[in-house]
Design a protein around this motif. Structure first.
Motif: not given
Length: 188
Positions: A48-57, A116-118, A120-126
């Motif tokens: 499986i490929i999991y893909l994650i991001g926030n907002g537009a990501s 993640s554009s920044s 530094n998104s904690p949920n993505v980094v974690n």
């Protein structure tokens, strides 16, 4: 104005930097070749490929999850269910909205694509930390600050020197399309 914008995008894309675990000293072409090989092996094994991001990501993660499943015949998963996200954010913490489901599903043979554009998104980094600890492959796409956390967390890291979210998101979409096109089957 339009020509300046497209020139800025071209400059941003041609200035992409790739890093990783002793991977891709020759830059983008080698990185995409390695990523393609990783994806093809994953497909062959039914992983499986999991893909994650926030907002537009997150929207990009969902978009490419669907396209990879349809066009590349790869098993994909995203965590965009509103009930799941809000329950985890409320009951545990927003910085764990990806970690919690990944704890129950991710294996060492899977892949996590983190957008993640920044950077530094904690949920993505974690989530990237968990994936690395699990032994899964980690691919990161980030922009903005050259010192962002995500930029050094993956097996392959794509970083764009974008100064705006629009430029970062457009660049990330370009990277993801290029990857997906490289592993997709031609239309029947």
């Amino acid at each position: 104005m339009w020509n300046k914008h497209t020139q800025n995008l071209q400059t941003c894309l041609s200035s992409i930097e790739v890093s990783g675990n002793d991977c891709c000293p020759d830059g983008c072409d080698e990185a995409f070749s390695v990523w393609k090989g990783m994806t093809e092996e994953l497909r062959k094994q039914g992983k499986i490929i999991y893909l994650i991001g926030n907002g537009a990501s997150a929207s990009m993660a969902s978009h490419f999850s669907a396209d990879l499943a349809k066009n590349a015949h790869v098993h994909t998963q995203v965590f965009t269910d509103l009930a799941l996200i809000t329950a985890l954010a409320n009951d545990i913490s927003y910085d764990q909205v990806f970690v919690e489901p990944l704890k129950r599903r991710l294996t060492a043979d899977d892949m996590l694509v983190a957008i993640s554009s920044s950077g530094n998104s904690p949920n993505v980094v974690n989530a990237c930390s968990l994936a690395a600890d699990t032994g899964a492959s980690v691919i990161t796409l980030s922009a903005m600050s050259a010192e962002n956390k995500l930029r050094s967390m993956g097996d392959i890291n794509f970083w764009l020197p974008a100064e705006t979210y629009g430029m970062a998101e457009t660049g990330h979409a370009c990277i993801l399309h290029y990857w997906m096109d490289s592993v997709s089957f031609p239309p029947a």
